[in-house]
Design a protein around this motif. Structure first.
Motif, PDB file in Angstrom:
ATOM      1  N   PRO A 146      -8.650  13.854   4.681  1.00 43.73           N
ATOM      2  CA  PRO A 146      -7.882  14.901   5.361  1.00 43.73           C
ATOM      3  C   PRO A 146      -8.729  15.636   6.406  1.00 43.73           C
ATOM      4  CG  PRO A 146      -7.429  14.962   3.024  1.00 43.73           C
ATOM      5  CD  PRO A 146      -8.552  13.977   3.221  1.00 43.73           C
ATOM      6  N   GLY A 147      -8.172  15.761   7.602  1.00 43.31           N
ATOM      7  CA  GLY A 147      -8.850  16.476   8.680  1.00 43.31           C
ATOM      8  C   GLY A 147      -9.987  15.719   9.342  1.00 43.31           C
ATOM      9  N   LYS A 148     -10.183  14.445   8.966  1.00 41.19           N
ATOM     10  CA  LYS A 148     -11.286  13.667   9.535  1.00 41.19           C
ATOM     11  C   LYS A 148     -10.800  12.302  10.033  1.00 41.19           C
ATOM     12  CE  LYS A 148     -14.741  15.905   6.663  1.00 41.19           C
ATOM     13  NZ  LYS A 148     -15.786  15.752   5.661  1.00 41.19           N
ATOM     14  N   PRO A 149      -9.929  12.297  11.047  1.00 40.98           N
ATOM     15  CA  PRO A 149      -9.384  11.029  11.527  1.00 40.98           C
ATOM     16  C   PRO A 149     -10.441  10.079  12.076  1.00 40.98           C
ATOM     17  CG  PRO A 149      -8.803  12.823  13.012  1.00 40.98           C
ATOM     18  CD  PRO A 149      -9.416  13.444  11.796  1.00 40.98           C
ATOM     19  N   GLU A 150     -11.602  10.619  12.429  1.00 42.01           N
ATOM     20  CA  GLU A 150     -12.672   9.761  12.953  1.00 42.01           C
ATOM     21  C   GLU A 150     -13.278   8.869  11.874  1.00 42.01           C
ATOM     22  OE1 GLU A 150     -14.660  13.460  11.395  1.00 42.01           O
ATOM     23  OE2 GLU A 150     -12.816  13.026  12.497  1.00 42.01           O
ATOM     24  N   LYS A 151     -13.042   9.201  10.592  1.00 44.84           N
ATOM     25  CA  LYS A 151     -13.567   8.394   9.476  1.00 44.84           C
ATOM     26  C   LYS A 151     -12.484   7.430   8.990  1.00 44.84           C
ATOM     27  CE  LYS A 151     -17.144  11.525   8.040  1.00 44.84           C
ATOM     28  NZ  LYS A 151     -17.957  11.977   6.950  1.00 44.84           N
ATOM     29  N   SER A 152     -12.060   6.562   9.886  1.00 41.44           N
ATOM     30  CA  SER A 152     -10.938   5.667   9.624  1.00 41.44           C
ATOM     31  C   SER A 152     -11.299   4.560   8.625  1.00 41.44           C
ATOM     32  CB  SER A 152     -10.470   5.037  10.936  1.00 41.44           C
ATOM     33  OG  SER A 152      -9.452   4.099  10.683  1.00 41.44           O
ATOM     34  N   ARG A 153     -10.312   4.232   7.797  1.00 40.62           N
ATOM     35  CA  ARG A 153     -10.431   3.111   6.859  1.00 40.62           C
ATOM     36  C   ARG A 153      -9.486   1.980   7.268  1.00 40.62           C
ATOM     37  NH1 ARG A 153      -9.740   7.758   2.613  1.00 40.62           N
ATOM     38  NH2 ARG A 153     -11.898   8.367   2.245  1.00 40.62           N
TER      39      ARG A 153
ATOM     40  N   GLY B 298       0.836  -1.206   0.000  1.00 42.99           N
ATOM     41  CA  GLY B 298       0.000   0.000   0.000  1.00 42.99           C
ATOM     42  C   GLY B 298       0.863   1.245   0.000  1.00 42.99           C
ATOM     43  N   LEU B 299       0.704   2.059  -1.013  1.00 43.52           N
ATOM     44  CA  LEU B 299       1.446   3.316  -1.125  1.00 43.52           C
ATOM     45  C   LEU B 299       0.490   4.462  -0.804  1.00 43.52           C
ATOM     46  CD1 LEU B 299       3.100   2.482  -4.562  1.00 43.52           C
ATOM     47  CD2 LEU B 299       4.132   2.192  -2.295  1.00 43.52           C
ATOM     48  N   SER B 300       0.863   5.300   0.158  1.00 39.04           N
ATOM     49  CA  SER B 300       0.003   6.422   0.559  1.00 39.04           C
ATOM     50  C   SER B 300      -1.405   5.940   0.883  1.00 39.04           C
ATOM     51  CB  SER B 300      -0.040   7.498  -0.535  1.00 39.04           C
ATOM     52  OG  SER B 300       1.224   8.060  -0.734  1.00 39.04           O
ATOM     53  N   PHE B 301      -1.498   4.926   1.737  1.00 39.41           N
ATOM     54  CA  PHE B 301      -2.819   4.407   2.094  1.00 39.41           C
ATOM     55  C   PHE B 301      -3.630   5.528   2.729  1.00 39.41           C
ATOM     56  CE2 PHE B 301      -6.080   2.432   4.603  1.00 39.41           C
ATOM     57  CZ  PHE B 301      -6.525   1.411   3.776  1.00 39.41           C
ATOM     58  N   PRO B 302      -4.834   5.812   2.181  1.00 38.47           N
ATOM     59  CA  PRO B 302      -5.656   6.911   2.715  1.00 38.47           C
ATOM     60  C   PRO B 302      -6.407   6.454   3.968  1.00 38.47           C
ATOM     61  CG  PRO B 302      -6.753   5.940   0.830  1.00 38.47           C
ATOM     62  CD  PRO B 302      -5.455   5.199   1.008  1.00 38.47           C
ATOM     63  N   LEU B 303      -5.724   6.509   5.104  1.00 38.14           N
ATOM     64  CA  LEU B 303      -6.272   6.018   6.360  1.00 38.14           C
ATOM     65  C   LEU B 303      -7.575   6.732   6.722  1.00 38.14           C
ATOM     66  CD1 LEU B 303      -5.745   4.080   8.734  1.00 38.14           C
ATOM     67  CD2 LEU B 303      -4.511   5.960   9.853  1.00 38.14           C
ATOM     68  N   HIS B 304      -7.667   8.004   6.356  1.00 41.39           N
ATOM     69  CA  HIS B 304      -8.882   8.790   6.607  1.00 41.39           C
ATOM     70  C   HIS B 304      -8.886   9.988   5.668  1.00 41.39           C
ATOM     71  CE1 HIS B 304      -6.344  11.799   8.535  1.00 41.39           C
ATOM     72  NE2 HIS B 304      -5.833  10.844   9.322  1.00 41.39           N
TER      73      HIS B 304
ATOM     74  N   GLY C  11      -3.239  10.536   6.406  1.00 43.72           N
ATOM     75  CA  GLY C  11      -2.788   9.653   7.476  1.00 43.72           C
ATOM     76  C   GLY C  11      -1.276   9.662   7.588  1.00 43.72           C
ATOM     77  N   ARG C  12      -0.779  10.301   8.644  1.00 45.59           N
ATOM     78  CA  ARG C  12       0.665  10.286   8.887  1.00 45.59           C
ATOM     79  C   ARG C  12       1.042   8.933   9.496  1.00 45.59           C
ATOM     80  NH1 ARG C  12      -1.261  14.661  10.832  1.00 45.59           N
ATOM     81  NH2 ARG C  12      -0.784  14.177  13.003  1.00 45.59           N
ATOM     82  N   PRO C  13       2.281   8.491   9.343  1.00 48.57           N
ATOM     83  CA  PRO C  13       2.678   7.162   9.834  1.00 48.57           C
ATOM     84  C   PRO C  13       2.286   6.888  11.283  1.00 48.57           C
ATOM     85  CG  PRO C  13       4.401   8.052   8.442  1.00 48.57           C
ATOM     86  CD  PRO C  13       3.388   9.160   8.617  1.00 48.57           C
ATOM     87  N   GLU C  14       2.408   7.890  12.149  1.00 44.87           N
ATOM     88  CA  GLU C  14       2.116   7.666  13.569  1.00 44.87           C
ATOM     89  C   GLU C  14       0.620   7.503  13.858  1.00 44.87           C
ATOM     90  OE1 GLU C  14       2.518  12.192  13.043  1.00 44.87           O
ATOM     91  OE2 GLU C  14       3.542  10.395  12.287  1.00 44.87           O
ATOM     92  N   GLU C  15      -0.233   7.778  12.884  1.00 35.03           N
ATOM     93  CA  GLU C  15      -1.677   7.633  13.076  1.00 35.03           C
ATOM     94  C   GLU C  15      -2.186   6.212  12.834  1.00 35.03           C
ATOM     95  OE1 GLU C  15      -4.259  11.014  11.661  1.00 35.03           O
ATOM     96  OE2 GLU C  15      -2.446  11.437  10.494  1.00 35.03           O
ATOM     97  N   PHE C  16      -1.353   5.349  12.286  1.00 32.98           N
ATOM     98  CA  PHE C  16      -1.816   4.007  11.928  1.00 32.98           C
ATOM     99  C   PHE C  16      -2.050   3.163  13.177  1.00 32.98           C
ATOM    100  CE2 PHE C  16      -0.820   5.514   7.854  1.00 32.98           C
ATOM    101  CZ  PHE C  16      -1.468   4.698   6.937  1.00 32.98           C
ATOM    102  N   PRO C  17      -2.972   2.207  13.088  1.00 30.94           N
ATOM    103  CA  PRO C  17      -3.326   1.411  14.267  1.00 30.94           C
ATOM    104  C   PRO C  17      -2.211   0.456  14.669  1.00 30.94           C
ATOM    105  CG  PRO C  17      -4.432   0.539  12.323  1.00 30.94           C
ATOM    106  CD  PRO C  17      -3.741   1.809  11.901  1.00 30.94           C
ATOM    107  N   PRO C  18      -2.269  -0.040  15.906  1.00 30.66           N
ATOM    108  CA  PRO C  18      -1.294  -1.030  16.339  1.00 30.66           C
ATOM    109  C   PRO C  18      -1.291  -2.224  15.386  1.00 30.66           C
ATOM    110  CG  PRO C  18      -2.640  -0.294  18.192  1.00 30.66           C
ATOM    111  CD  PRO C  18      -3.242   0.305  16.954  1.00 30.66           C
ATOM    112  N   GLY C  19      -0.122  -2.748  15.139  1.00 27.82           N
ATOM    113  CA  GLY C  19      -0.003  -3.870  14.212  1.00 27.82           C
ATOM    114  C   GLY C  19       0.337  -3.447  12.796  1.00 27.82           C
ATOM    115  N   VAL C  20       0.231  -2.148  12.524  1.00 30.97           N
ATOM    116  CA  VAL C  20       0.609  -1.612  11.210  1.00 30.97           C
ATOM    117  C   VAL C  20       1.737  -0.611  11.443  1.00 30.97           C
ATOM    118  CG1 VAL C  20      -0.120  -0.358   9.154  1.00 30.97           C
ATOM    119  CG2 VAL C  20      -1.744  -1.861  10.330  1.00 30.97           C
ATOM    120  N   ALA C  21       2.881  -0.886  10.875  1.00 33.56           N
ATOM    121  CA  ALA C  21       4.042  -0.009  11.047  1.00 33.56           C
ATOM    122  C   ALA C  21       4.486   0.486   9.673  1.00 33.56           C
ATOM    123  CB  ALA C  21       5.173  -0.748  11.748  1.00 33.56           C
TER     124      ALA C  21
END
Length: 196
Positions: free
Chosen positions: A115-122, A107-113, A144-154
């Protein structure tokens, strides 16, 4: 699909584009140049909406259907196939990997959420890939900045990179060095994951 073939391949990387552009994205072009000499054939996949000249991406279900339809052509190579994509293409790769029998996901530049809406997580899409998964993310990516990713994803961070892995001219890392970091990371990870 646009093929960039390795002389003696051990794997295929199928890479889709994002919702805002096509296979000319800098990260996809860099992978297509760097991976074939390392034994990885790269197939850049242009979604039908782009081929038709449309400006707006199709719905996720339609994107997944198009990706699924082309998979037999990738599997026909008789090699392990890693599903990959940037942004929306990374989401497609994650959503379909397990059902299609992908050997891995990049995954390149995975759109975790959005922009500005971290509550809408993917994150569920990413965590549900069901196969070994690598994420490469720009340090300044508003999706989604690297530090925003959930545990288990680095995610592997490309310092100073934005959603398109562009780095500012004033950054201590050059654009070329940023792309080399990306291609080396992907190439090394695929070798460790798929060469077995």
């Amino acid at each position: 699909m646009t093929w960039h073939r390795a002389a003696a391949p051990y794997a295929v990387l199928a890479a889709g584009h994002g919702a805002g552009g096509g296979i000319e994205a800098r990260d996809l072009v860099a992978l297509a140049a760097a991976l074939p000499p390392r034994g990885i054939t790269v197939a850049l996949v242009e979604q039908p909406w782009r081929v038709a000249g449309k400006k707006v991406a199709a719905a996720p279900r339609t994107l997944d259907a198009a990706w699924t339809a082309l998979w037999p052509a990738l599997a026909r190579e008789g090699l392990p196939v890693a599903a990959s994509g940037r942004s929306a293409g990374a989401r497609v790769a994650c959503r379909t990997a397990k059902d299609l029998g992908a050997a891995a996901v990049v995954g390149l530049s995975f759109p975790l959420h959005p922009p500005g809406k971290p509550e809408k997580s993917r994150a569920d899409e990413l965590l549900g890939a069901g196969v070994p998964t690598l994420v490469v993310q720009g340090g300044r990516d508003p999706f989604g900045r690297p530090e925003e990713f959930p545990p288990g994803v680095a995610p592997v961070e490309v310092p100073y990179g934005d959603h398109g892995f562009a780095v500012p001219k004033r950054a201590p890392l050059t654009q070329e060095a940023a792309l080399t970091l990306l291609t080396d990371t992907v190439g090394d990870w695929l070798a460790a994951t798929l060469k077995g």
